[in-house]
Design a protein around this motif. Structure first.
Motif, PDB file in Angstrom:
ATOM      1  N   LEU A 137      -7.266 -10.593 -38.166  1.00  0.00           N
ATOM      2  CA  LEU A 137      -6.780  -9.330 -38.727  1.00  0.00           C
ATOM      3  C   LEU A 137      -5.588  -9.479 -39.679  1.00  0.00           C
ATOM      4  CD1 LEU A 137      -7.215  -6.873 -35.727  1.00  0.00           C
ATOM      5  CD2 LEU A 137      -8.572  -7.037 -37.815  1.00  0.00           C
ATOM      6  N   PRO A 138      -4.577 -10.293 -39.384  1.00  0.00           N
ATOM      7  CA  PRO A 138      -3.473 -10.411 -40.354  1.00  0.00           C
ATOM      8  C   PRO A 138      -3.948 -10.901 -41.722  1.00  0.00           C
ATOM      9  CG  PRO A 138      -2.809 -11.296 -38.231  1.00  0.00           C
ATOM     10  CD  PRO A 138      -4.284 -11.039 -38.146  1.00  0.00           C
ATOM     11  N   LYS A 139      -4.905 -11.825 -41.746  1.00  0.00           N
ATOM     12  CA  LYS A 139      -5.423 -12.320 -43.016  1.00  0.00           C
ATOM     13  C   LYS A 139      -6.305 -11.275 -43.693  1.00  0.00           C
ATOM     14  CE  LYS A 139      -5.202 -17.258 -42.054  1.00  0.00           C
ATOM     15  NZ  LYS A 139      -5.944 -18.547 -42.110  1.00  0.00           N
ATOM     16  N   ALA A 140      -7.092 -10.554 -42.904  1.00  0.00           N
ATOM     17  CA  ALA A 140      -7.948  -9.514 -43.475  1.00  0.00           C
ATOM     18  C   ALA A 140      -7.103  -8.413 -44.115  1.00  0.00           C
ATOM     19  CB  ALA A 140      -8.859  -8.936 -42.396  1.00  0.00           C
ATOM     20  N   LEU A 141      -6.033  -8.010 -43.436  1.00  0.00           N
ATOM     21  CA  LEU A 141      -5.168  -6.965 -43.986  1.00  0.00           C
ATOM     22  C   LEU A 141      -4.523  -7.393 -45.296  1.00  0.00           C
ATOM     23  CD1 LEU A 141      -3.315  -5.446 -40.898  1.00  0.00           C
ATOM     24  CD2 LEU A 141      -4.985  -4.330 -42.377  1.00  0.00           C
ATOM     25  N   ILE A 157      -5.939  -0.633 -36.287  1.00  0.00           N
ATOM     26  CA  ILE A 157      -5.968  -1.958 -35.659  1.00  0.00           C
ATOM     27  C   ILE A 157      -4.608  -2.404 -35.134  1.00  0.00           C
ATOM     28  CG2 ILE A 157      -7.862  -2.673 -37.169  1.00  0.00           C
ATOM     29  CD1 ILE A 157      -5.861  -4.315 -38.745  1.00  0.00           C
ATOM     30  N   SER A 158      -3.595  -1.559 -35.225  1.00  0.00           N
ATOM     31  CA  SER A 158      -2.239  -1.966 -34.837  1.00  0.00           C
ATOM     32  C   SER A 158      -2.143  -2.547 -33.419  1.00  0.00           C
ATOM     33  CB  SER A 158      -1.263  -0.796 -34.991  1.00  0.00           C
ATOM     34  OG  SER A 158      -1.675   0.315 -34.209  1.00  0.00           O
ATOM     35  N   PRO A 159      -2.959  -2.090 -32.438  1.00  0.00           N
ATOM     36  CA  PRO A 159      -2.834  -2.709 -31.094  1.00  0.00           C
ATOM     37  C   PRO A 159      -3.451  -4.099 -31.003  1.00  0.00           C
ATOM     38  CG  PRO A 159      -3.768  -0.475 -30.973  1.00  0.00           C
ATOM     39  CD  PRO A 159      -3.843  -0.913 -32.393  1.00  0.00           C
ATOM     40  N   TYR A 160      -4.139  -4.559 -32.067  1.00  0.00           N
ATOM     41  CA  TYR A 160      -4.950  -5.762 -31.938  1.00  0.00           C
ATOM     42  C   TYR A 160      -4.548  -6.889 -32.897  1.00  0.00           C
ATOM     43  CZ  TYR A 160      -7.617  -1.823 -30.170  1.00  0.00           C
ATOM     44  OH  TYR A 160      -7.987  -0.670 -29.515  1.00  0.00           O
ATOM     45  N   VAL A 161      -3.420  -6.756 -33.588  1.00  0.00           N
ATOM     46  CA  VAL A 161      -3.096  -7.711 -34.652  1.00  0.00           C
ATOM     47  C   VAL A 161      -2.371  -8.961 -34.150  1.00  0.00           C
ATOM     48  CG1 VAL A 161      -3.062  -5.998 -36.481  1.00  0.00           C
ATOM     49  CG2 VAL A 161      -0.979  -6.461 -35.171  1.00  0.00           C
ATOM     50  N   GLU A 162      -1.974  -8.968 -32.877  1.00  0.00           N
ATOM     51  CA  GLU A 162      -1.302 -10.153 -32.336  1.00  0.00           C
ATOM     52  C   GLU A 162      -2.344 -11.120 -31.780  1.00  0.00           C
ATOM     53  OE1 GLU A 162       1.867 -10.814 -32.628  1.00  0.00           O
ATOM     54  OE2 GLU A 162       2.225  -8.898 -33.651  1.00  0.00           O
ATOM     55  N   TYR A 163      -2.165 -12.413 -32.081  1.00  0.00           N
ATOM     56  CA  TYR A 163      -3.140 -13.430 -31.676  1.00  0.00           C
ATOM     57  C   TYR A 163      -2.496 -14.517 -30.827  1.00  0.00           C
ATOM     58  CZ  TYR A 163      -6.904 -11.779 -34.700  1.00  0.00           C
ATOM     59  OH  TYR A 163      -7.900 -11.021 -35.268  1.00  0.00           O
ATOM     60  N   LYS A 164      -3.302 -15.081 -29.941  1.00  0.00           N
ATOM     61  CA  LYS A 164      -2.898 -16.253 -29.172  1.00  0.00           C
ATOM     62  C   LYS A 164      -3.061 -17.500 -30.037  1.00  0.00           C
ATOM     63  CE  LYS A 164      -4.545 -14.413 -24.721  1.00  0.00           C
ATOM     64  NZ  LYS A 164      -5.180 -13.184 -25.208  1.00  0.00           N
ATOM     65  N   THR A 165      -2.166 -18.456 -29.858  1.00  0.00           N
ATOM     66  CA  THR A 165      -2.322 -19.766 -30.492  1.00  0.00           C
ATOM     67  C   THR A 165      -2.916 -20.736 -29.472  1.00  0.00           C
ATOM     68  OG1 THR A 165      -0.082 -20.396 -29.876  1.00  0.00           O
ATOM     69  CG2 THR A 165      -0.385 -19.388 -32.039  1.00  0.00           C
ATOM     70  N   SER A 166      -3.447 -21.849 -29.977  1.00  0.00           N
ATOM     71  CA  SER A 166      -4.037 -22.828 -29.069  1.00  0.00           C
ATOM     72  C   SER A 166      -3.845 -24.227 -29.615  1.00  0.00           C
ATOM     73  CB  SER A 166      -5.531 -22.544 -28.877  1.00  0.00           C
ATOM     74  OG  SER A 166      -6.114 -23.505 -28.003  1.00  0.00           O
ATOM     75  N   ALA A 167      -3.283 -25.095 -28.799  1.00  0.00           N
ATOM     76  CA  ALA A 167      -3.218 -26.524 -29.093  1.00  0.00           C
ATOM     77  C   ALA A 167      -4.323 -27.216 -28.301  1.00  0.00           C
ATOM     78  CB  ALA A 167      -1.854 -27.088 -28.707  1.00  0.00           C
ATOM     79  N   ILE A 168      -4.999 -28.142 -28.947  1.00  0.00           N
ATOM     80  CA  ILE A 168      -6.172 -28.792 -28.352  1.00  0.00           C
ATOM     81  C   ILE A 168      -6.036 -30.303 -28.507  1.00  0.00           C
ATOM     82  CG2 ILE A 168      -8.694 -29.031 -28.487  1.00  0.00           C
ATOM     83  CD1 ILE A 168      -8.691 -26.192 -29.774  1.00  0.00           C
ATOM     84  N   TYR A 279      -4.865 -18.721 -34.909  1.00  0.00           N
ATOM     85  CA  TYR A 279      -5.478 -17.442 -34.511  1.00  0.00           C
ATOM     86  C   TYR A 279      -6.622 -17.739 -33.553  1.00  0.00           C
ATOM     87  CZ  TYR A 279      -2.927 -15.775 -38.610  1.00  0.00           C
ATOM     88  OH  TYR A 279      -1.952 -15.483 -39.530  1.00  0.00           O
ATOM     89  N   ALA A 280      -6.279 -18.263 -32.382  1.00  0.00           N
ATOM     90  CA  ALA A 280      -7.308 -18.689 -31.434  1.00  0.00           C
ATOM     91  C   ALA A 280      -8.089 -17.508 -30.876  1.00  0.00           C
ATOM     92  CB  ALA A 280      -6.670 -19.481 -30.299  1.00  0.00           C
ATOM     93  N   ALA A 281      -7.390 -16.444 -30.540  1.00  0.00           N
ATOM     94  CA  ALA A 281      -8.042 -15.245 -29.985  1.00  0.00           C
ATOM     95  C   ALA A 281      -7.034 -14.111 -29.998  1.00  0.00           C
ATOM     96  CB  ALA A 281      -8.527 -15.502 -28.560  1.00  0.00           C
ATOM     97  N   PRO A 282      -7.495 -12.882 -30.184  1.00  0.00           N
ATOM     98  CA  PRO A 282      -6.557 -11.749 -30.165  1.00  0.00           C
ATOM     99  C   PRO A 282      -5.987 -11.525 -28.768  1.00  0.00           C
ATOM    100  CG  PRO A 282      -8.822 -10.973 -30.265  1.00  0.00           C
ATOM    101  CD  PRO A 282      -8.877 -12.458 -30.428  1.00  0.00           C
ATOM    102  N   ASP A 283      -4.733 -11.087 -28.737  1.00  0.00           N
ATOM    103  CA  ASP A 283      -4.128 -10.755 -27.445  1.00  0.00           C
ATOM    104  C   ASP A 283      -4.872  -9.613 -26.765  1.00  0.00           C
ATOM    105  OD1 ASP A 283      -2.191 -12.677 -27.440  1.00  0.00           O
ATOM    106  OD2 ASP A 283      -0.634 -11.407 -28.303  1.00  0.00           O
ATOM    107  N   ASN A 284      -5.339  -8.678 -27.566  1.00  0.00           N
ATOM    108  CA  ASN A 284      -6.062  -7.514 -27.038  1.00  0.00           C
ATOM    109  C   ASN A 284      -7.299  -7.269 -27.885  1.00  0.00           C
ATOM    110  OD1 ASN A 284      -4.004  -6.571 -25.038  1.00  0.00           O
ATOM    111  ND2 ASN A 284      -2.779  -6.351 -26.899  1.00  0.00           N
ATOM    112  N   GLY A 315     -14.972  -8.845 -35.892  1.00  0.00           N
ATOM    113  CA  GLY A 315     -14.483 -10.049 -35.232  1.00  0.00           C
ATOM    114  C   GLY A 315     -14.259  -9.820 -33.752  1.00  0.00           C
ATOM    115  N   ASP A 316     -13.662 -10.819 -33.090  1.00  0.00           N
ATOM    116  CA  ASP A 316     -13.530 -10.749 -31.647  1.00  0.00           C
ATOM    117  C   ASP A 316     -12.472  -9.761 -31.180  1.00  0.00           C
ATOM    118  OD1 ASP A 316     -11.408 -12.232 -32.519  1.00  0.00           O
ATOM    119  OD2 ASP A 316     -12.010 -14.087 -31.506  1.00  0.00           O
ATOM    120  N   TRP A 317     -11.711  -9.160 -32.100  1.00  0.00           N
ATOM    121  CA  TRP A 317     -10.761  -8.126 -31.689  1.00  0.00           C
ATOM    122  C   TRP A 317     -11.488  -6.843 -31.295  1.00  0.00           C
ATOM    123  CZ3 TRP A 317     -10.386  -3.407 -34.215  1.00  0.00           C
ATOM    124  CH2 TRP A 317     -11.026  -3.327 -35.455  1.00  0.00           C
TER     125      TRP A 317
END
Length: 339
Positions: A137-141, A157-168, A279-284, A315-317
């Motif tokens: 969402l941040p990139k789409a906006l 989309i304001s409740p859904y713009v925060e994303y989890k990060t992931s190290a692998i 942007y591994a997955a949205p928080d919500n 997307g997955d949001w």
């Protein structure tokens, strides 16, 4: 979206799929580095509040998409593709024209053509009646800044713009002793969910793809761990930093100890690859947990907003971070857009 989207544009140079990608080591040993399995059946309620069930396997069969899959020992509702998640995405998108190295920069309305003009960083421009954006969402906006519909989408989309990060981190041990591999193959599962631990998801990837004595283990770290270490995880050359190599080695040892493979607790991998997902997955998401309900106000507002402007942020949001949920969402959205 099957039978709806004709052209797919991606910033990638050689692949599509986002988190559903398959990578390989220097000896061409393959593994899935993010999404590793998929679920089949999902319950949902339609616009009339009637209970329905969506089957991802049936979706593949109905669209004549042939994928060799194996059931997961974790659950009878989970499967993994024998050729990797990347192969699954490639098969789904086989009927679409794919444009690589096309990173979207801006969307604006061309009043003369009465179409959306999509401008890409490579200098190319294309015109469309309808656009579906699947970027985080941040990139789409950021691409909608000149679209004159950004404020309405921002509010929604304001409740859904925060994303989890992931190290692998992914480790490869070549030519493991036969007794060790027999112990690995004797484990009751190949995926391990470890909530509230820094290494929250572990997958023994080699058991999915090969009967050789090479062992591949993938670890996805928790949000807390990933946010602390994301910027010091990968070098500019996409190799592991010293701290990533040292940390990964430690966690591989802890994992082997936890499953009773003590022979590998002190064994260093022959190769380590690391990845970071900003942007591994949205928080919500609208329906991250529980049954998807299409008769709710949020979904009706979402579709009305997309229909009004001819732009859908997808997307997955919306449906949650599972490929089967994305397939259900694509099916629902395709039916609505065609109405």
């Amino acid at each position: 979206i099957y039978n709806l989207v004709e052209e797919v544009y991606t910033k990638k140079e050689s692949e599509v799929g986002g988190r559903t990608t398959t990578k390989e080591f220097s000896g061409h040993e393959i593994f899935d580095n993010c999404a590793t399995i998929y679920s089949d059946k999902i319950q949902y309620s339609d616009e009339n509040n009637l209970l329905g069930e969506f089957s991802f396997l049936s979706y593949l069969r109905q669209n004549q998409i042939e994928i060799e899959s194996c059931p997961s020992a974790h659950s009878s509702n989970y499967f993994y593709p024998r050729l990797g998640m990347k192969n699954l995405i490639e098969k789904i998108l086989a009927g679409n024209q794919i444009y690589l190295t096309h990173q979207l920069e801006d969307i604006s309305r061309d009043l003369g053509k009465n179409q959306w003009k999509c401008a890409f960083l490579n200098g190319k421009e294309y015109f469309f009646d309808r656009v579906i954006l699947t970027a985080p969402l941040p990139k789409a906006l950021a691409c909608l800044k000149n679209s004159k519909c950004i404020s309405e989408w921002e509010d929604f989309i304001s409740p859904y713009v925060e994303y989890k990060t992931s190290a692998i981190a992914v480790g490869l041990w070549r030519n493991c002793p036969i007794p060790v591999m027999e112990k690995i193959r004797g484990l009751k599962q190949i995926t391990f969910f470890q909530k509230f631990e820094e290494s929250e998801f572990v997958s023994i990837e080699s058991l999915k793809f090969s009967d050789s004595n090479n062992l591949i283990v993938m670890i996805q770290f928790s949000q807390a761990f990933s946010s602390r270490n994301l910027e010091r995880w990968v070098t500019e050359n996409n190799t592991p930093t010293e701290i990533a190599s040292r940390t990964a080695g430690s966690f591989f040892g802890k994992f082997f100890g936890s499953v009773g493979v003590d022979e590998l607790k002190e064994s260093k991998p022959d190769e380590i690859l690391v990845f970071r997902k900003r942007y591994a997955a949205p928080d919500n998401s609208l329906w991250e947990k529980g049954k998807i309900a299409l008769n709710t106000d949020p979904f009706q507002k979402y579709f009305e907003l997309g229909s009004k402007h001819g732009i859908w942020l997808a997307g997955d949001w919306i449906f949650g971070p599972r490929i089967s949920r994305c397939a259900l969402g694509a099916t629902i959205l395709a039916a609505r857009i065609k109405m």
